[in-house]
Design a protein around this motif. Structure first.
Motif, PDB file in Angstrom:
ATOM      1  N   PHE A  13       0.822  -1.205   0.000  1.00 28.69           N
ATOM      2  CA  PHE A  13       0.000   0.000   0.000  1.00 28.69           C
ATOM      3  C   PHE A  13       0.865   1.268   0.000  1.00 28.69           C
ATOM      4  CE2 PHE A  13      -2.160   3.426   2.254  1.00 28.69           C
ATOM      5  CZ  PHE A  13      -3.384   3.489   1.614  1.00 28.69           C
ATOM      6  N   VAL A  14       1.813   1.366   0.921  1.00 26.96           N
ATOM      7  CA  VAL A  14       2.623   2.579   1.009  1.00 26.96           C
ATOM      8  C   VAL A  14       3.577   2.677  -0.173  1.00 26.96           C
ATOM      9  CG1 VAL A  14       4.311   3.847   2.371  1.00 26.96           C
ATOM     10  CG2 VAL A  14       2.432   2.662   3.516  1.00 26.96           C
ATOM     11  N   LEU A 119       5.817  -4.041  10.421  1.00 27.94           N
ATOM     12  CA  LEU A 119       4.618  -3.252  10.165  1.00 27.94           C
ATOM     13  C   LEU A 119       4.987  -1.773  10.123  1.00 27.94           C
ATOM     14  CD1 LEU A 119       2.513  -5.235  12.759  1.00 27.94           C
ATOM     15  CD2 LEU A 119       2.318  -5.464  10.265  1.00 27.94           C
ATOM     16  N   VAL A 120       4.068  -0.946   9.706  1.00 34.42           N
ATOM     17  CA  VAL A 120       4.321   0.488   9.568  1.00 34.42           C
ATOM     18  C   VAL A 120       3.604   1.221  10.697  1.00 34.42           C
ATOM     19  CG1 VAL A 120       4.087   2.517   8.088  1.00 34.42           C
ATOM     20  CG2 VAL A 120       4.557   0.264   7.064  1.00 34.42           C
ATOM     21  N   LYS A 139      -6.507   8.056   5.156  1.00 35.50           N
ATOM     22  CA  LYS A 139      -5.267   8.218   4.397  1.00 35.50           C
ATOM     23  C   LYS A 139      -4.350   7.003   4.540  1.00 35.50           C
ATOM     24  CE  LYS A 139      -2.284  11.214   2.327  1.00 35.50           C
ATOM     25  NZ  LYS A 139      -2.564  12.080   1.185  1.00 35.50           N
ATOM     26  N   ALA A 140      -4.197   6.511   5.775  1.00 34.32           N
ATOM     27  CA  ALA A 140      -3.210   5.463   6.046  1.00 34.32           C
ATOM     28  C   ALA A 140      -3.757   4.051   5.889  1.00 34.32           C
ATOM     29  CB  ALA A 140      -2.648   5.642   7.457  1.00 34.32           C
ATOM     30  N   ARG A 141      -5.067   3.876   5.959  1.00 32.75           N
ATOM     31  CA  ARG A 141      -5.711   2.562   5.856  1.00 32.75           C
ATOM     32  C   ARG A 141      -5.076   1.528   6.788  1.00 32.75           C
ATOM     33  NH1 ARG A 141      -8.294   2.525   0.762  1.00 32.75           N
ATOM     34  NH2 ARG A 141      -9.039   4.663   0.409  1.00 32.75           N
ATOM     35  N   ASP A 195      12.630  -0.503   3.350  1.00 31.58           N
ATOM     36  CA  ASP A 195      11.221  -0.736   3.663  1.00 31.58           C
ATOM     37  C   ASP A 195      10.737   0.346   4.624  1.00 31.58           C
ATOM     38  OD1 ASP A 195      10.422  -2.902   2.124  1.00 31.58           O
ATOM     39  OD2 ASP A 195      11.218  -4.374   3.537  1.00 31.58           O
ATOM     40  N   VAL A 196       9.430   0.542   4.655  1.00 33.63           N
ATOM     41  CA  VAL A 196       8.844   1.656   5.415  1.00 33.63           C
ATOM     42  C   VAL A 196       8.718   1.280   6.886  1.00 33.63           C
ATOM     43  CG1 VAL A 196       6.862   3.199   5.618  1.00 33.63           C
ATOM     44  CG2 VAL A 196       7.602   2.399   3.356  1.00 33.63           C
TER      45      VAL A 196
END
Length: 551
Positions: A13-14, A119-120, A139-141, A195-196
């Motif tokens: 997603f991000v 995870l983010v 916005k972030a879902r 990675d985020v």
């Protein structure tokens, strides 16, 4: 970021909502420490491993009035919590987890567990209301909500079907109980450094918040810049402060950077007041404090009376530091303020000088690892001594999540934080204003913060905000919103006194032609002055509360 096949974040997603690569800033790695950063790294695992390798496993890390966890104990809890959350909710690397809570041991553990699991983390300010939280969720879902039990009410109207786990609770389905029942310890997710790790929502000083994306490697890179070269914390330091962990100033200062240095962090049971901050600083043996200029100004009378205990470093950031506040704190505490400018988009501070290198009135010099220059509207570099736009590049940089404003912040590979500065011949940077806070009145440029700093020198003024108000004759006039100290009357005589004070200190054209007294100023959850809100008030000629006087 690295190509998709090197990433373990299966939820894209991000990654899929980042700006085009041509819109990304340059990210040089100019120092040996930055060049040595690994490409494959999990931020949280790297920080805990650094502590273990340095012999800090049994040293205190997270502290509160209720409990103290060593680095080894905190690591154990993080691993069990990460395993419990992933197992209970079927989470996969790359999914977002929204965190809502004030500064606490539980909030810190939750943040670390989320990032440990690949995870983010999407941390949110504890003062946000349902409407604001709903916008962040849209916005972030997120796939999961982690919330302090005391702050659930504002999430309920907007959570929909999203699963919610409470922390700071003894409930059997709370985060603490889940972790306690968890037998397995989750190994760190083998994330790519690109990675985020987190989405950091901006604080809203310029309007609608934006989501800035930061990776595992970027946050580690930030540790090798300002903390290494300017802050220079040691394992014996005890850190405390007021900025929320949901604010990158607080996340760095009160969690990430202490871990990198092997410090301990103290989180109080309740929020700080200026008097409580000074008393707890003494009681807890704090050596490093983080807070905003307004809070230091309010703390100064108590520091003068009570002292500051073992405090050796006082860090100011989050908004411009008026020299009047810096000198007031220095006189009260005996400490030279460590100032700095950073940005949510850049993660943390990129211009700053250690106390022994402070130059009065300057924010500081460029932090090693970053480059900065002053440019005109066309992006051409200006000579020293001229006011222009600040442009910065370094190992951290702006990438907004699915936001057209990327092109405003990043231009020709450089980050433009939106600040006007002057640089002197020795490389010191002097803050002038936000570029959208420059008031143009009758052809003269007036920096609102400069007028504010002068007004703050008057004994009647507790806080103030200065903006331009549209004026048919002059284009704009200088308008000051002023909060007074108790015992002062907001009348016409004081208006004239303040105007004369500015006229006698600055060029006469900079004085506020209008002064409005009010009980409070609009601020974000991090304490930043919302100048866009003041500009709206100036245009509408209304106040957040009934004014004491409106000359």
């Amino acid at each position: 970021m690295t190509p998709a096949d090197t990433s373990v974040q299966t939820d894209r997603f991000v990654h899929d909502r980042l700006p085009p690569r041509a819109a990304w800033p340059q990210q040089p790695h100019d120092t040996p420490e930055l060049q040595a950063l690994p490409r494959q790294v999990n931020l949280v695992a790297a920080l805990f491993e650094r502590a273990r390798a340095a012999g800090h496993a049994d040293r205190p890390f997270l502290r509160s009035d209720a409990r103290t966890l060593t680095y080894a104990q905190a690591h154990d809890e993080v691993q069990r919590l990460a395993a419990a959350l992933v197992r209970a909710h079927g989470l996969v690397p790359g999914q977002r987890v929204l965190l809502r809570g004030g500064n606490s041991v539980a909030m810190a553990l939750a943040w670390l567990a989320v990032v440990h699991a690949g995870l983010v983390a999407v941390a949110t300010m504890p003062l946000l209301r349902a409407q604001e939280l709903g916008a962040i969720i849209d916005k972030a879902r997120p796939a999961l909500l982690l919330c302090d039990a005391a702050l659930v009410a504002e999430l309920e109207p907007v959570r929909g079907a999203l699963p919610l786990v409470r922390f700071n609770t003894t409930d059997t389905d709370g985060m603490e109980a889940l972790a306690a029942r968890q037998v397995l310890r989750a190994k760190p997710c083998p994330t790519s450094g690109d990675d985020v790790a987190l989405l950091a929502f901006t604080s809203g000083t310029t309007g609608t918040p934006k989501a800035a994306v930061h990776t595992h490697r970027e946050v580690l890179a930030a540790c090798e810049c300002w903390p290494r070269h300017v802050l220079r914390a040691t394992p014996d330091d005890v850190v405390m402060g007021s900025p929320p962990l949901a604010f990158t100033f607080g996340l760095g200062g009160l969690l990430i950077f202490p871990m990198w240095a092997g410090c301990s962090v103290y989180f109080p049971a309740i929020g700080y007041t200026p008097e409580a901050m000074v008393k707890l600083m003494i009681e807890q043996g704090a050596t490093i404090c983080y807070t905003a200029p307004t809070f230091y100004r309010q703390m100064a009378p108590f520091a003068r009376t009570l002292g500051v205990g073992r405090l050796r470093i006082s860090v100011s950031a989050g908004e411009g530091l008026p020299d009047a506040t810096r000198q007031l704190w220095k006189e009260a505490s005996g400490l030279e303020m460590l100032d700095g400018i950073g940005a949510t988009e850049m993660f943390h501070i990129f211009i700053s000088s250690p106390p022994e290198s402070v130059r009065r009135g300057a924010v500081g010099q460029v932090v090693p690892g970053y480059r900065a220059r002053i440019v005109d509207e066309q992006g051409h570099e200006l000579p020293d001594g001229q006011v222009g736009r600040l442009a910065v590049i370094g190992p951290t940089g702006c990438r907004y999540l699915d936001d057209a404003r990327q092109g405003q912040y990043v231009q020709h590979g450089w980050n433009f934080p939106g600040d006007a500065f002057v640089r002197d011949a020795d490389g010191y940077f002097f803050y002038q204003a936000r570029t959208d806070d420059m008031i143009i009145t009758a052809g003269y440029n007036v920096a609102g913060p400069e007028v504010e700093a002068t007004l703050l020198q008057h004994p009647a003024v507790a806080e103030c905000g200065v903006v331009g108000r549209p004026d048919e004759e002059r284009g704009q006039i200088v308008l000051a919103f002023v909060v007074l100290h108790p015992g002062h009357a907001g009348d016409a005589a004081l208006v004239k006194a303040l105007q004369d004070h500015v006229k006698h200190t600055l060029a006469p054209y900079k004085y506020p032609r209008e002064v409005v007294f009010t009980d409070r100023l609009p601020r974000t959850g991090t304490g930043k002055l919302q100048r866009f809100a003041l500009r709206q008030l100036a245009v509408a000629r209304t106040l957040p509360e009934t004014p004491k006087a409106t000359p």
